[in-house]
Write a protein that holds these residues in place. Sequence first.
Motif, mmCIF file in Angstrom:
data_model
loop_
_atom_site.group_PDB
_atom_site.id
_atom_site.type_symbol
_atom_site.label_atom_id
_atom_site.label_comp_id
_atom_site.label_asym_id
_atom_site.label_seq_id
_atom_site.Cartn_x
_atom_site.Cartn_y
_atom_site.Cartn_z
ATOM 1 N N SER A 26 0.860 -1.192 -0.350
ATOM 2 C CA SER A 26 -0.385 -0.121 -0.429
ATOM 3 C C SER A 26 1.076 1.161 0.189
ATOM 4 O O SER A 26 1.409 1.534 0.252
ATOM 5 N N PHE A 27 0.454 2.331 -0.423
ATOM 6 C CA PHE A 27 1.404 3.553 -0.163
ATOM 7 C C PHE A 27 1.937 4.400 0.347
ATOM 8 O O PHE A 27 3.101 4.271 0.841
ATOM 9 N N GLY A 28 0.221 4.167 1.798
ATOM 10 C CA GLY A 28 1.383 4.335 2.905
ATOM 11 C C GLY A 28 2.524 3.409 4.170
ATOM 12 O O GLY A 28 3.270 3.809 4.853
ATOM 13 N N ALA A 29 2.373 2.056 3.656
ATOM 14 C CA ALA A 29 3.554 1.235 3.552
ATOM 15 C C ALA A 29 4.753 1.506 3.372
ATOM 16 O O ALA A 29 5.373 1.192 3.855
ATOM 17 N N ASP A 86 -5.564 4.381 4.755
ATOM 18 C CA ASP A 86 -5.383 3.433 3.100
ATOM 19 C C ASP A 86 -5.807 1.370 3.935
ATOM 20 O O ASP A 86 -6.647 1.073 2.666
ATOM 21 N N VAL A 87 -5.358 1.008 5.390
ATOM 22 C CA VAL A 87 -5.472 -0.064 5.136
ATOM 23 C C VAL A 87 -6.573 0.396 5.858
ATOM 24 O O VAL A 87 -7.840 -1.086 5.636
ATOM 25 N N LYS A 110 -14.348 5.305 8.924
ATOM 26 C CA LYS A 110 -12.637 5.546 9.417
ATOM 27 C C LYS A 110 -11.833 5.980 8.176
ATOM 28 O O LYS A 110 -10.516 6.967 8.693
ATOM 29 N N ALA A 111 -11.737 5.511 6.831
ATOM 30 C CA ALA A 111 -10.951 6.170 6.426
ATOM 31 C C ALA A 111 -11.411 7.565 5.576
ATOM 32 O O ALA A 111 -9.568 8.262 5.612
ATOM 33 N N ILE A 112 -12.669 7.936 5.534
ATOM 34 C CA ILE A 112 -12.356 9.024 5.507
ATOM 35 C C ILE A 112 -12.122 9.913 6.550
ATOM 36 O O ILE A 112 -11.765 11.211 6.117
#
Length: 295
Positions: A26-29, A86-87, A110-112
């Motif tokens: 993922s982008f964040g990781a 992201d997760v 939660k993502a938002i």
Amino acid sequence: SSTKEKILIASLLSLQVAYIVQNQMSFGATTITSLSFLGLGIIGGIAGRLEEVSVQKKGAVWSVSGVFIVFSVLSVGLLIPAFIADVSFRTGRVYEESKYPDMASQYYKKAIFWCPFEESYYHPLVKMNLLGGGAKNDEAIRLIRQALKYAEPSASLWHSLGTGYYLKGGEDAAKLAVWAYKKAIEMDPLYGPSYHYIGVILKDEGKLDQASNYLESAVNFRPDNPEYLETLGYLYMDRGKEKSAKACWERMIKIPEEYAGTNVDLKDVRVRLSLIYYHLKMWDDCIIQCQEVLK
């Protein structure tokens, strides 16, 4: 000592790689891991440099390198919300695909919450609420307005807002819906769905000439869309243009049924098309359509 350092570094690298793989690149990781590598490299460089310089220069080295360390730490800190979002979004997708809409909705929210600036996080939650009616429809409209405020506006967001207004109903529902659909067209002049929905609203209001312009534009942009062809055929029938309707519906029934979608009433179109063939004395074509209807 050197062997212990190598073992420690290898262990840290292994943990970082496992962290990326676990989170499916993922982008964040990936970003957090890259910055962590950068931080390790800076710290390692500082340690090596301090062994070579005099005591007087150690303070200067720490001052310069400290800036880079603070920058790395802050970067990672700022990316943590993006990583959590992201997760959460991907977890919501899993629950949605597993037919657990309530759990999916919680993770989408939660993502938002953690990253309200990412447009793609809004779409599945808006879609889940848009057709719910009542409070869910109001929630969908609220989410779209939030997305238009914080995220990058798009034609699809404006189109969803128009659909929300239209489904909500009320005295100004059609007016607000058309306004939002036109905003979508401003964002993307080739956005067929908004042309189609404006055409449907104008058709229902009896403004057939204006409706024709929008529906024909929708078909021009998406000539293989069965829903657009179906609606335009109905409009032509309302205007007494039987042959034009016939041409639209003939194109429509050639499209494979699996691509027609649930919004298309193929049986009704075949019935109407058979009547047109009957009036035009095209007996063979009339019989074929009747047989298709009776299957």
